[in-house]
Design a protein around this motif. Sequence first.
Motif, PDB file in Angstrom:
ATOM      1  N   GLN A  51       0.813  -1.227   0.000  1.00 50.89           N
ATOM      2  CA  GLN A  51       0.000   0.000   0.000  1.00 50.89           C
ATOM      3  C   GLN A  51       0.840   1.268   0.000  1.00 50.89           C
ATOM      4  O   GLN A  51       0.342   2.344  -0.313  1.00 50.89           O
ATOM      5  CB  GLN A  51      -0.925   0.018   1.236  1.00 50.89           C
ATOM      6  N   CYS A  91     -10.523  -0.040   4.332  1.00 50.20           N
ATOM      7  CA  CYS A  91      -9.125  -0.166   3.936  1.00 50.20           C
ATOM      8  C   CYS A  91      -8.571   1.227   3.671  1.00 50.20           C
ATOM      9  O   CYS A  91      -9.250   2.049   3.057  1.00 50.20           O
ATOM     10  CB  CYS A  91      -9.041  -1.008   2.658  1.00 50.20           C
ATOM     11  N   LEU A  92      -7.358   1.474   4.127  1.00 46.89           N
ATOM     12  CA  LEU A  92      -6.771   2.803   3.909  1.00 46.89           C
ATOM     13  C   LEU A  92      -6.572   3.091   2.417  1.00 46.89           C
ATOM     14  O   LEU A  92      -6.470   4.247   2.028  1.00 46.89           O
ATOM     15  CB  LEU A  92      -5.435   2.926   4.653  1.00 46.89           C
ATOM     16  N   HIS A 133      -6.719  -9.762   5.865  1.00 47.93           N
ATOM     17  CA  HIS A 133      -6.891  -8.608   4.966  1.00 47.93           C
ATOM     18  C   HIS A 133      -5.512  -8.093   4.523  1.00 47.93           C
ATOM     19  O   HIS A 133      -5.295  -7.825   3.339  1.00 47.93           O
ATOM     20  CB  HIS A 133      -7.682  -7.525   5.708  1.00 47.93           C
ATOM     21  N   HIS A 137      -3.246  -8.067   0.701  1.00 48.25           N
ATOM     22  CA  HIS A 137      -2.562  -6.958   0.021  1.00 48.25           C
ATOM     23  C   HIS A 137      -1.228  -7.410  -0.565  1.00 48.25           C
ATOM     24  O   HIS A 137      -0.840  -6.983  -1.655  1.00 48.25           O
ATOM     25  CB  HIS A 137      -2.279  -5.807   1.002  1.00 48.25           C
TER      26      HIS A 137
HETATM   27 NI    NI Z   1      -6.367  -2.656   3.351  1.00 46.51          NI
END
Ligand code: NI
Length: 167
Positions: A51, A91-92, A133, A137
């Motif tokens: 991310q 989610c960010l 989660h 990613h």
């Molecule tokens: Ni996330």
Amino acid sequence: MAILNILHYPDPRLRNKALPVEAVTDDIRQLADDMLETMYEAPGIGLAAIQVNVQKRLIVIDISEDKSDPLILINPEVIAAEGEREFEEGCLSVPEAYEAVTRADRIKVKAINRDGDNMEFDAEGLLATCIQHEIDHLDGKLFVDYLSNLKRQRIRKKLEKHQKQKL
Ligand code: NI
């Protein structure tokens, strides 16, 4: 410490797959600390290196209410899973979208910690959801992938519009 830039869906870089961390160096520890700071500032309860556009298998999590329980997991793997739990995830990388996703309720996790030591532990409930989660990613997967096409398109359109307005 530094605040890192978080990629937002549908950025294609969120689909990259992370490679295993070969050695826990000072650079890796710095990255983990920066990711924790970035996550706390956002604020969020989990963040994966993908991310912040780093293709390494590293995630950080803190599900405590007062930022008192940071967890750094390097090369994390789910080695056993049982039960089911539905939770409304966010989610960010997918701001302002929350949808129910079903995952395993209890998992056994294997990872390397910040000191480079192997660890194995059991997780359940919110922590189990969060770890699954974040590991997703690292494999280029987002929680929106579990939703219907219609729901996913709706979220995508909303975020694309939002991003255009920010230009
Ligand atoms: Ni996330």
